[in-house]
Enzyme design. Structure first.
Site, PDB file in Angstrom:
ATOM      1  CB  CYS A  94      -0.998  -0.052   1.147  1.00  0.00           C
ATOM      2  SG  CYS A  94      -2.442   0.948   0.801  1.00  0.00           S
ATOM      3  CG  HIS A 202      -3.103  -3.646   4.338  1.00  0.00           C
ATOM      4  ND1 HIS A 202      -1.875  -3.098   4.587  1.00  0.00           N
ATOM      5  CD2 HIS A 202      -3.828  -2.663   3.747  1.00  0.00           C
ATOM      6  CE1 HIS A 202      -1.856  -1.835   4.178  1.00  0.00           C
ATOM      7  NE2 HIS A 202      -3.031  -1.542   3.655  1.00  0.00           N
TER       8      HIS A 202
HETATM    9  N1  GLN Z   1      -2.033   6.833   2.049  1.00  0.00           N
HETATM   10  C1  GLN Z   1      -2.168   5.890   0.980  1.00  0.00           C
HETATM   11  C2  GLN Z   1      -3.566   5.843   0.356  1.00  0.00           C
HETATM   12  O1  GLN Z   1      -4.538   6.112   1.007  1.00  0.00           O
HETATM   13  C3  GLN Z   1      -1.760   4.532   1.512  1.00  0.00           C
HETATM   14  C4  GLN Z   1      -2.752   3.898   2.459  1.00  0.00           C
HETATM   15  C5  GLN Z   1      -2.251   2.621   3.076  1.00  0.00           C
HETATM   16  O2  GLN Z   1      -1.071   2.404   3.194  1.00  0.00           O
HETATM   17  N2  GLN Z   1      -3.150   1.768   3.493  1.00  0.00           N
HETATM   18  O3  GLN Z   1      -3.673   5.524  -0.836  1.00  0.00           O
END
Ligand code: GLN
Length: 258
Positions: A94, A202
């Site tokens: 992510c 995740h």
């Molecule tokens: N800030 C990034 C987004 O919202 C990554 C989010 C995350 O790592 N879950 O796309």
């Protein structure tokens, strides 16, 4: 036979990119290596530590601000750059995936320069945030497991606002069956090139997809042969439950929350 019997796995900046439990990825790699008799050292390197040289780096997800800080720190880190040049494997999840690319948005949507290890570019998505279970099947371009075995379906949960576009230098890791993944028209999920893999999954992704852990271990060990089998009975039961839940469109975690 594996070519190497010693590995260093580094979890990168869990103090910045620890929001989603992706720190578990390093733990899974270390445990699966140790089960196979490999002398493994797992280092959780917070952002004020010196990043050690490693065979595998795991970078997790987090909020927009810490993501920018992590990109700055990694971009200026010669040890990290040197290890990657010498073939260290990198897993980015992510925020960690987005910062491996050419650019990603900050909290206000302005582009921030990424590390350029993956030919991808992330922008703020137009619609709602992607939140929920994500199921994807390995695309024909996905990396093969040691022994030439195809990656089985990938499951996990996603929680992001970014939409990621792949350039010619990166191949999709998987094709989305349920959920959003990279977003956009192609229904792709994640990207990889060389020994660098990015994903929106995740879970931690390596706990829910141990084959992906073995892919990274195979790269780091320089092994073309299948790695020794380990007891995955419990994880396979959990995978079956999660695959069925995603396929039947049950809302995330509905089987756990009554
Ligand atoms: N800030 C990034 C987004 O919202 C990554 C989010 C995350 O790592 N879950 O796309």
């Amino acid at each position: 036979m594996t070519a190497r019997l010693r590995l260093t796995v580094v979890t990168v900046f869990p103090d910045l990119l620890g929001t989603y439990g992706d720190r578990g990825n390093g733990m899974v790699l270390a445990r699966r290596a140790a089960w196979r008799g490999i002398d493994v050292s797992l280092v959780e390197a917070v952002s004020t530590d010196r990043l050690p040289a490693a065979d595998i780096y795991c970078i997790g997800g987090g909020e927009d601000g810490p993501q920018v800080r992590a990109a700055e720190l990694l971009g200026g880190d010669d040890t990290f750059a040197g290890a990657v040049r010498q073939g260290a494997a990198v897993l980015g999840v992510c925020a960690g995936y987005q910062l491996l690319g050419r650019s990603f948005p900050d909290a206000g949507g302005a582009p921030i320069r990424g590390l350029g290890l993956l030919d991808v570019e992330t922008v703020k998505g137009a619609g709602s945030r992607a939140v929920g279970e994500l199921l994807a099947e390995a695309s024909p371009t996905a990396p093969m497991l040691p022994g030439g075995v195809r990656l089985p379906p990938l499951t996990g949960f996603e929680n992001h606002a970014g939409t990621t576009m792949l350039g010619r230098g990166a191949a999709p890791l998987a094709r989305v069956v349920r959920g959003r993944g990279n977003g956009g028209a192609g229904r792709s999920e994640g990207a990889w090139s060389g020994r660098v893999v990015g994903t929106y999954l995740h879970g931690p992704v390596l706990a829910r997809n141990p084959h992906l852990a073995d892919l990274l271990l195979g790269w780091a060990l320089g092994s073309e042969e299948p790695l020794a089998t380990v007891d995955d009975v419990e994880v396979e039961a959990w995978r079956a439950e999660r695959l069925a839940a995603s396929a039947s469109r049950r809302p995330a975690w509905s089987s756990l929350v009554r």
